[in-house]
Design a protein around this motif. Sequence first.
Motif, PDB file in Angstrom:
ATOM      1  N   GLU A 286      23.339  38.079  24.524  1.00  0.00           N
ATOM      2  CA  GLU A 286      22.903  37.084  23.550  1.00  0.00           C
ATOM      3  C   GLU A 286      23.805  35.858  23.595  1.00  0.00           C
ATOM      4  OE1 GLU A 286      20.396  36.861  21.435  1.00  0.00           O
ATOM      5  OE2 GLU A 286      19.453  38.811  21.787  1.00  0.00           O
ATOM      6  N   PRO A 291      22.924  33.085  15.677  1.00  0.00           N
ATOM      7  CA  PRO A 291      21.534  32.867  16.073  1.00  0.00           C
ATOM      8  C   PRO A 291      20.770  34.172  16.271  1.00  0.00           C
ATOM      9  CG  PRO A 291      22.973  31.397  17.279  1.00  0.00           C
ATOM     10  CD  PRO A 291      23.860  32.356  16.549  1.00  0.00           C
ATOM     11  N   TYR A 292      21.431  35.172  16.837  1.00  0.00           N
ATOM     12  CA  TYR A 292      20.788  36.482  17.013  1.00  0.00           C
ATOM     13  C   TYR A 292      20.414  37.090  15.668  1.00  0.00           C
ATOM     14  CZ  TYR A 292      20.664  41.570  17.542  1.00  0.00           C
ATOM     15  OH  TYR A 292      20.323  42.906  17.452  1.00  0.00           O
ATOM     16  N   ARG A 295      17.521  35.213  14.073  1.00  0.00           N
ATOM     17  CA  ARG A 295      16.237  35.463  14.740  1.00  0.00           C
ATOM     18  C   ARG A 295      15.702  36.859  14.462  1.00  0.00           C
ATOM     19  NH1 ARG A 295      17.838  35.588  19.675  1.00  0.00           N
ATOM     20  NH2 ARG A 295      17.398  37.777  20.156  1.00  0.00           N
ATOM     21  N   GLY A 299      14.111  36.111  10.983  1.00  0.00           N
ATOM     22  CA  GLY A 299      12.832  35.777  11.597  1.00  0.00           C
ATOM     23  C   GLY A 299      11.969  36.992  11.843  1.00  0.00           C
ATOM     24  N   ARG A 303       7.917  37.360  11.767  1.00  0.00           N
ATOM     25  CA  ARG A 303       7.326  37.169  13.097  1.00  0.00           C
ATOM     26  C   ARG A 303       7.661  38.357  13.996  1.00  0.00           C
ATOM     27  NH1 ARG A 303       9.281  33.628  16.196  1.00  0.00           N
ATOM     28  NH2 ARG A 303      11.197  33.097  15.063  1.00  0.00           N
ATOM     29  N   ALA A 306       9.876  37.782  17.078  1.00  0.00           N
ATOM     30  CA  ALA A 306      11.317  37.587  16.915  1.00  0.00           C
ATOM     31  C   ALA A 306      12.090  38.903  16.949  1.00  0.00           C
ATOM     32  CB  ALA A 306      11.599  36.868  15.598  1.00  0.00           C
ATOM     33  N   SER A 308      13.558  42.514  18.208  1.00  0.00           N
ATOM     34  CA  SER A 308      13.987  43.088  19.480  1.00  0.00           C
ATOM     35  C   SER A 308      13.179  44.346  19.771  1.00  0.00           C
ATOM     36  CB  SER A 308      15.477  43.427  19.437  1.00  0.00           C
ATOM     37  OG  SER A 308      15.730  44.468  18.507  1.00  0.00           O
TER      38      SER A 308
END
Length: 318
Positions: A286, A291-292, A295, A299, A303, A306, A308
Amino acid sequence: MTRDDSLPQPATASRKLPRLRHWRDWQSLLYMLALPLIAAWQWQHGLVWWLYLVALFLTLGIGVIHHNHTHLRMWTGPHSRWPNRATDYALTLLQGHPTFVFWPAHVGNHHRYKHGEQDIARTYRFGGDTNHLWGYLVHPLQAAWVLYPLFIRWLRGLRQRHPGAFRYCMGQYALWLGSWAVLLALDWKKALLFVIVPQLHGLHWLLATNYLQHAHADGRKPPKPENDTGSGMLNYARNFEGMVNPLLFNIGLHTAHHECPHAHWSALTRLHADEYRHRVHPVLNEAGLLPYMARVFVGGLVRRSARSRSLMPPMEKK
């Protein structure tokens, strides 16, 4: 007249003194000094929000310093035993929990089994193979639930085999609980706000880091390559690049640390880039920690794209 370096030279005083193993450990000492100074200043003068946020960040650093000091003692030299023990006690005070626990829980368990099915705090043990906000928030409690029985069993064995080491561990408990008792007696509101809550914040991150670094990674033992060159994939851990590493002692470079647990933390940047980054599935490298988390954990609530995806097949998730 020149000195013959082939002959034994008299030991100098500087060679007899303990010294830091690496010059970058001054950063560790700076964090260890700054945290109690900030707490003491606010205890005396009142809450300052930006200072409080700095203190919360420093509690993360204390957890990483504790981790690094367990793997490779900070002080070296012929008389380094007592400085290293003093560092253990200082970290116990700063972290709000004995430092010995990293040995049975982290070295003896996590590093031994690398997120495999024998790792008692593996992320996919609790409620399936997840990687979402709720799993991240509750993982520290789940991990503590299974790790504390491990600590108790380990201490029982230590008491029988090495009573001196057992007393050393009990001394850490006495120092931690005694410090809390004194601070709560002085002013329980200030003790909670300026000391205990920040320490609990740091401990939460210390345990939750396991979820960040391993959730949806492949906990199966990687197959050994036919030519046994050591070039096989290493997909049991997630790595974070970016500013988290200079700020928090390269804690994001987890694969390199697992593969070279006795390397000094400053060496992980080179090891990650040269030896291990290409041996990790691209989704596990990453660009940055925050940010990870934004997301996947935020996120991912709205979504699906987004979120994993696990690298383990369903039948392997135990």
